[in-house]
Design an enzyme around this catalytic site. Sequence first.
Site, PDB file in Angstrom:
ATOM      1  CE  LYS A  32      -5.846 -36.062  54.945  1.00  0.00           C
ATOM      2  NZ  LYS A  32      -5.549 -37.148  55.590  1.00  0.00           N
ATOM      3  CG  ASP A  59      -7.699 -37.655  58.469  1.00  0.00           C
ATOM      4  OD1 ASP A  59      -8.465 -38.531  59.062  1.00  0.00           O
ATOM      5  OD2 ASP A  59      -7.081 -38.356  57.576  1.00  0.00           O
ATOM      6  CE  LYS A  61      -9.034 -41.826  57.811  1.00  0.00           C
ATOM      7  NZ  LYS A  61      -7.703 -41.155  57.616  1.00  0.00           N
ATOM      8  CG  ASP A  64      -8.385 -46.997  72.473  1.00  0.00           C
ATOM      9  OD1 ASP A  64      -9.218 -47.538  73.191  1.00  0.00           O
ATOM     10  OD2 ASP A  64      -7.268 -46.874  72.461  1.00  0.00           O
ATOM     11  CB  THR A 119     -12.857 -43.533  50.158  1.00  0.00           C
ATOM     12  OG1 THR A 119     -11.319 -42.877  50.581  1.00  0.00           O
ATOM     13  CG2 THR A 119     -13.811 -42.367  50.457  1.00  0.00           C
ATOM     14  NE  ARG A 211      -2.327 -40.994  47.315  1.00  0.00           N
ATOM     15  CZ  ARG A 211      -2.727 -42.303  47.182  1.00  0.00           C
ATOM     16  NH1 ARG A 211      -2.156 -43.408  47.131  1.00  0.00           N
ATOM     17  NH2 ARG A 211      -4.281 -42.451  47.686  1.00  0.00           N
TER      18      ARG A 211
HETATM   19  O1  C5P Z   1      -3.754 -38.912  48.193  1.00  0.00           O
HETATM   20  P1  C5P Z   1      -5.191 -39.013  48.201  1.00  0.00           P
HETATM   21  O2  C5P Z   1      -5.972 -38.112  47.497  1.00  0.00           O
HETATM   22  O3  C5P Z   1      -5.948 -40.339  48.155  1.00  0.00           O
HETATM   23  O4  C5P Z   1      -5.555 -38.772  49.769  1.00  0.00           O
HETATM   24  C1  C5P Z   1      -6.671 -38.583  50.475  1.00  0.00           C
HETATM   25  C2  C5P Z   1      -6.337 -38.483  52.229  1.00  0.00           C
HETATM   26  O5  C5P Z   1      -7.704 -38.629  52.519  1.00  0.00           O
HETATM   27  C3  C5P Z   1      -5.496 -39.369  52.563  1.00  0.00           C
HETATM   28  O6  C5P Z   1      -4.682 -38.488  53.649  1.00  0.00           O
HETATM   29  C4  C5P Z   1      -6.301 -40.291  53.360  1.00  0.00           C
HETATM   30  O7  C5P Z   1      -5.655 -40.610  54.578  1.00  0.00           O
HETATM   31  C5  C5P Z   1      -7.537 -39.462  53.706  1.00  0.00           C
HETATM   32  N1  C5P Z   1      -8.720 -40.056  53.888  1.00  0.00           N
HETATM   33  C6  C5P Z   1      -9.217 -41.192  52.982  1.00  0.00           C
HETATM   34  N2  C5P Z   1     -10.570 -41.748  53.236  1.00  0.00           N
HETATM   35  C7  C5P Z   1     -11.161 -41.539  54.482  1.00  0.00           C
HETATM   36  C8  C5P Z   1     -10.619 -40.826  55.109  1.00  0.00           C
HETATM   37  C9  C5P Z   1      -9.411 -39.856  54.968  1.00  0.00           C
HETATM   38  O8  C5P Z   1      -8.785 -41.144  52.070  1.00  0.00           O
HETATM   39  N3  C5P Z   1     -12.341 -42.095  54.541  1.00  0.00           N
END
Ligand code: C5P
Length: 232
Positions: A32, A59, A61, A64, A119, A211
């Site tokens: 991603k 990603d 997002k 606009d 989330t 992470r």
């Molecule tokens: O580090 P972590 O596991 O929290 O990363 C989650 C990834 O998913 C991040 O890149 C974040 O931008 C993305 N994301 C998210 N929630 C969403 C859409 C994308 O956490 N609704």
Amino acid sequence: MGKDVIVACDFSSEKQTLEFLDKFKGRKPFVKIGMELFYSAGPGIVREIKKRGHRIFLDLKLHDIPNTVKKAMAVLSGLDVDICNLHAAGTVRMMQAALEGLTRADGTRPLLIAVTQLTSTDEESLKEELLVDRPMDEVVMHYALSAKKAGLDGVVCSPLEAGKVHSVCGSGFLTVTPGVRFADGDAGDQKRVTTPAQAKENGSDYIVVGRPITAAEDPVAAYERCVKDFVD
Ligand code: C5P
């Protein structure tokens, strides 16, 4: 496309990202690319990772006015990524315009999915800050149905909502779910989280893991743990 683990490469430079991907040797995880990397390294990083044989979820997002999103999607379509996304909050008209922009002259296009609610948003911020009084899962299902109505391929949602999205929108409607943590890990800023095994049980099609893999002492082992718990 079957169930898979998507690794969120939230790095700020091309060098850091490619060094990270080199650790996987011959393996080619689904990657991603989000705002941080895209804004710092530009479209060249997308082409480079694609050239290396990875599938890519871009990603960015988008959110606009319909015409701007349509034109931006036409540009992203030229990068030959596998999945793109936008915010369902941009309305059905914006999502339809995005699909038009994304569709190439030969009729092919990347998959397009919509963010329902991030989330990191919980019901309290939904109510207090966004002034949305309905319960979170009702909001998520409504946004998912709007995305389906617009002709999109699925949504980004919490793994906690994946099962319900499938029952409302159909089993073929993709659920791509961030907010995944190991039972012994740190949730950080994520609020609506599950483990990879729970995400599998809930019927997520793809988990997006950042992470817990990128910050792990052994990222390849952490990735393999996700694959074992979610896919195998
Ligand atoms: O580090 P972590 O596991 O929290 O990363 C989650 C990834 O998913 C991040 O890149 C974040 O931008 C993305 N994301 C998210 N929630 C969403 C859409 C994308 O956490 N609704």
